[in-house]
Design an enzyme around this catalytic site. Structure first.
Site, PDB file in Angstrom:
ATOM      1  N   ASP A  95       0.783  -1.256  -0.068  1.00 41.55           N
ATOM      2  CA  ASP A  95      -0.039  -0.001   0.015  1.00 41.55           C
ATOM      3  C   ASP A  95       1.070   1.095   0.004  1.00 41.55           C
ATOM      4  OD1 ASP A  95      -3.260   0.251   0.834  1.00 41.55           O
ATOM      5  OD2 ASP A  95      -2.120   2.337   0.684  1.00 41.55           O
ATOM      6  N   PHE A 108     -16.419 -10.294  -5.534  1.00 43.81           N
ATOM      7  CA  PHE A 108     -17.642 -10.418  -5.276  1.00 43.81           C
ATOM      8  C   PHE A 108     -18.000 -10.310  -3.914  1.00 43.81           C
ATOM      9  CE2 PHE A 108     -17.222 -11.918  -9.492  1.00 43.81           C
ATOM     10  CZ  PHE A 108     -18.141 -11.139 -10.228  1.00 43.81           C
ATOM     11  N   CYS A 128     -19.899   0.210  -3.049  1.00 42.37           N
ATOM     12  CA  CYS A 128     -20.036  -0.424  -4.342  1.00 42.37           C
ATOM     13  C   CYS A 128     -21.299  -0.083  -5.119  1.00 42.37           C
ATOM     14  CB  CYS A 128     -19.914  -1.908  -4.187  1.00 42.37           C
ATOM     15  SG  CYS A 128     -18.207  -2.602  -3.616  1.00 42.37           S
TER      16      CYS A 128
END
Ligand SMILES: NC(=O)c1ccc[n+]([C@@H]2O[C@H](COP(=O)([O-])OP(=O)(O)OC[C@H]3O[C@@H](n4cnc5c(N)ncnc54)[C@H](O)[C@@H]3O)[C@@H](O)[C@H]2O)c1
Length: 441
Positions: free
Chosen positions: A30, A152, A263
């Site tokens: 990151d 997902f 999302c």
């Protein structure tokens, strides 16, 4: 397999930890040094049940590490996953690909041997081809393929979703990349979870189509809920009766204050934008976005009605501000429109949330944070349930009503029945999609 995971947010960190649990060597990268320092100390920067334990196990086994140094993580990796954010771009609703393309260029400079560059971030149609072009341009000698592997998982149940997925979708351009991806997901394949190999565009489209469909299903039941209120039907019975139909299914059929989160809002907007760009407006999705926005306003009206339209000087206790239970994620949470509207109308707002305070303290200025619902309800004029955390599912309503100045309940998650509320001593009550609201004055 050696894996570099670029971006250690909700998706990257969970994916990296789970891949290491499969037995792969994973370096999670990151650019935010504070996050990496925390992770190196064994602390998880987000709230996700079970993640800290699984992370500790795999760090101890020597398969998982963290770094800010993208180049050394990519060096020699078989697969490099891009799991950075793709927020809504200001102004036009499109997915902002700045972070994806920046990561692709950094990866290009760092690739040494053959690697598959995998986009896990949710990206519009054509993005994987763009990533491929950008890498080839920045490093014409790079030996690589691209793959689209949309994620997902659901926050709050992310580890189980990753380890026991309904399906894994992988878009590729050739067998070489497919082989690497199949090797990475082999533990799932062995346990017979379906792994679907597609072309790049289909994989990109599956993610947007799936999220837009789920947002549509929620919004559909929310619209039916509004009609139930007008007509005397009970939306809980309606959704149960609908959901028992195997063609419909009972999931995502719970009426509430509208979808939010990291999302659905951005992905519906991006899909609408993609449709417009291709001269084919996504009319259903555009309507869903509009109906969901209107729903937020209706929720504010509901709470205001409970207060006879006058919130000034009233004390309101709000239970739950994260966009759903079991996460600390506040992105696009219904609370971010409802709470400021109540404060704007002059109310004093108290908030209780098991994990929301860290993110919420900057996002909800002016609220007072409380440890538990009973303390927050002391001398309050109304109680508003916004997020259905487990600890709000079995509240002692009598104890709550007793300590309130005027016992009024807005149950925007339909946890309690009007009967429960009245019996407990509440004199005013509203929920979503049921006509038997009451206002005993
Ligand atoms: N959150 C979810 O539930 C979920 C589920 C499925 C798919 N997705 C998709 O996954 C993607 C990531 O979402 P998220 O919620 O994990 O995002 P996030 O904002 O939580 O995390 C993104 C991380 O990437 C880091 N980053 C950005 N640019 C970087 C770079 N060049 N190098 C290294 N690190 C970099 C950021 O510092 C941040 O920590 C999005 O496209 C999202 O749509 C999210």
């Amino acid at each position: 397999m050696k894996i570099a995971m670029i971006g250690t947010g909700y998706v990257g960190l969970v994916s990296g930890v789970c891949f290491s649990d499969f037995g792969h060597d994973v370096v999670c990268v990151d650019k935010n040094p504070d996050k990496i320092e925390m992770l190196e100390r064994g602390e998880v920067p987000i709230y996700e049940p079970g993640l800290e334990q699984l992370m500790a196990t795999n760090v101890a086994a020597g398969r998982l590490s963290f770094s800010t140094d993208l180049a050394s993580a990519v060096d020699g990796a078989d697969a490099v996953f891009i799991a950075v954010g793709t927020p809504t771009r200001r102004g036009d609703g499109h997915a902002d690909l700045t972070y994806v393309m920046a990561a692709a260029e950094e990866i290009a400079r760092a690739i040494t041997g053959y690697a598959v560059v995998v986009t896990k971030s949710t990206v519009p149609l054509g993005t994987n081809r763009q990533v491929k072009q950008a890498i080839s341009k920045a490093n014409p000698d790079a030996d690589f393929d691209v793959a689209s592997n949309p994620e997902f998982l659901r926050e709050g149940a992310a580890i189980d979703d990753f380890m026991r997925p309904d399906r894994v979708v992988v878009g590729v351009q050739n067998d070489r990349a497919a082989d690497v991806m199949q090797e990475i997901y082999r533990p799932l394949y062995l346990r017979e979870f379906p792994i679907m190999i597609t072309d790049l565009e289909s994989a990109e489209m599956i993610k947007y189509a799936a999220n837009a469909f789920l947002a549509t299903k929620i919004t559909f039941i929310n619209e039916i809920a509004a009609l139930c209120e007008r007509t005397g039907a009970d939306v809980k019975m309606v959704s149960k009766g609908m959901g028992l139909d195997g063609r419909i299914g009972n999931k995502f059929l719970h009426a509430g204050p509208g979808y939010g989160g990291s999302c659905f809002p951005k992905d519906t907007k991006a899909l609408a934008r993609i449709g417009q760009e291709h001269g084919l407006p996504m009319q259903i999705t555009e309507t869903v976005i509009k109906v969901n926005d209107e729903l937020r306003r209706r929720m504010i009206e509901k709470v205001m009605d409970l207060l006879d339209g006058a919130a000034a000087g009233k004390t309101i206790a709000v239970l739950g501000v994260t966009f759903k239970p079991n996460t600390d994620d506040m992105r696009e949470a219904p609370s971010l429109t409802i709470v400021p509207a109540l404060i704007g109308a002059g109310a004093k707002v108290r908030v209780v949330d098991p994990q929301g305070q860290h993110e919420g303290k900057d996002l909800l200025p002016g609220v007072h944070w409380f440890e538990d619902a009973y303390k927050a309800a002391q001398n309050a004029d109304a109680l508003v349930i916004l997020t259905e955390w487990n600890e709000f599912r079995a509240l002692d309503l009598k104890r709550l009503a007793k300590r309130m100045t005027s016992p009024a309940l807005a149950d925007l998650r339909n946890i309690y029945s009007p009967r429960d509320a009245r019996r407990a001593g509440f004199t005013r009550y509203v929920s979503v999609g049921r006509a038997d609201h009451f206002n005993d004055g």
